[in-house]
Design an enzyme around this catalytic site. Structure first.
Site, PDB file in Angstrom:
ATOM      1  N   ASP A 179       0.851  -1.193   0.000  1.00 23.58           N
ATOM      2  CA  ASP A 179       0.000   0.000   0.000  1.00 23.58           C
ATOM      3  C   ASP A 179       0.884   1.239   0.000  1.00 23.58           C
ATOM      4  OD1 ASP A 179      -2.390  -1.473   0.130  1.00 23.58           O
ATOM      5  OD2 ASP A 179      -2.236  -1.635   2.308  1.00 23.58           O
ATOM      6  N   ASP A 236      -7.106  -1.316  -4.450  1.00 25.96           N
ATOM      7  CA  ASP A 236      -8.154  -0.973  -3.474  1.00 25.96           C
ATOM      8  C   ASP A 236      -9.107   0.074  -4.045  1.00 25.96           C
ATOM      9  OD1 ASP A 236      -7.014  -2.688  -1.598  1.00 25.96           O
ATOM     10  OD2 ASP A 236      -5.745  -1.108  -0.765  1.00 25.96           O
TER      11      ASP A 236
END
Length: 221
Positions: free
Chosen positions: A151, A185
Site C-alpha cells: 500500500d 483498493d
C-alpha cells in the site's frame, strides 16, 4: 460492455497497480513516506491481513498468523474466480454496461492484491530498514501464498482537534483520512460504490436478448 473491453480495462488497472507497487517496493523502505502535497503522501506500508489491517487471528486466537495468511489468500483466490465467472456471465447475457464495468473494476482490484499475496513473498527481499531487492539470490522474505499487499496512497486531508461545543466528540483529536491503500483498493471500492449507487439500474435492467424474446412471445400471431 463486451468481454474484450472489460478485459482491456482489467489489464490497464493491473498494469498501473503492479507498476506502482513494484516501484514502491524497489525504491522505498518500509515505513518511508514522501509528501507530494499537504493533503497527499506516498507512504509505503505492507498489509498482512484483511481490510484496515485486521487479521483472522484477531478473531480466532488459536489460528497462527501464518495459517491465517494462507486461509485469507486462498479465500481471495476463490472469490476472484467467482467474480470472474460473474463477469463472463454478465457479458454473455448482455447485462447493463454499468454492471459489467463495476464487476471488471472489482475483479481487477481483487486480482491485483492476490498477485501480492501469492508472489511478492518469493519475488522480493524484506523491506524493513532497507530497499527490497527483486529476485534476491538468498530467496524472498516469505513463501508462496504468504506475501504482503503493498500500500502507498495516503490522503491526510485534515487533522486537528474537534471543537468542544460539538456533542460527544468535541475536544478529541481527529484525522481524515488515515488509511493507506493502493490502486487495486481504489478499483474495488469504486466498483462496489457503483453497484450501490446504481443498484436499481444495474440489477433491474432486463437484458436486450431477453426483452426481444419476451416481446416476440407476447405479440399477437
Amino acid at each position: 460492455m463486451s468481454l474484450k473491453k472489460a478485459t482491456l480495462l482489467i489489464f490497464i488497472i493491473l498494469l498501473i497497480d503492479q507498476v506502482s507497487k513494484i516501484y514502491i517496493k524497489t525504491h522505498f523502505q518500509l515505513g518511508e513516506d514522501v509528501t507530494v502535497f499537504s493533503w497527499f503522501k506516498i507512504a509505503f506500508i505492507e498489509n498482512d491481513g484483511m481490510a484496515w489491517g485486521t487479521k483472522l487471528s484477531d478473531f480466532i486466537p488459536s489460528v497462527s498468523d501464518q495459517l491465517a495468511k494462507l486461509i485469507l489468500t486462498l479465500f481471495r483466490i476463490i472469490a476472484v474466480i467467482g467474480i470472474g465467472i460473474w463477469l463472463v456471465n454478465a457479458t454473455k447475457k448482455k447485462n447493463s454496461k454499468i454492471l459489467v464495468f463495476a464487476i471488471a473494476l472489482i475483479f481487477a482490484g481483487a486480482l491485483g492484491n492476490i498477485i501480492d499475496s501469492v508472489f511478492y513473498g518469493i519475488l522480493f527481499s524484506d523491506s524493513s530498514m532497507q530497499v527490497a531487492t527483486f529476485l534476491p539470490e538468498d530467496g524472498g522474505y516469505a513463501g508462496v501464498f504468504h506475501g504482503s499487499v503493498v500500500d502507498m496512497l495516503h490522503f491526510p486531508i485534515w487533522s486537528g482537534l474537534i471543537p468542544d461545543h460539538i456533542p460527544l466528540i468535541g475536544g478529541r483529536y481527529f484525522s481524515f483520512f488515515d488509511p493507506v491503500f493502493n490502486v487495486a483498493d481504489v478499483a474495488i471500492s469504486t466498483g462496489i460504490g457503483i453497484l450501490i449507487v446504481f443498484n436499481n439500474k444495474v440489477f433491474e435492467d432486463t437484458p436486450k436478448t431477453e426483452s426481444l424474446e419476451s416481446e416476440s412471445h407476447n405479440s399477437p400471431t
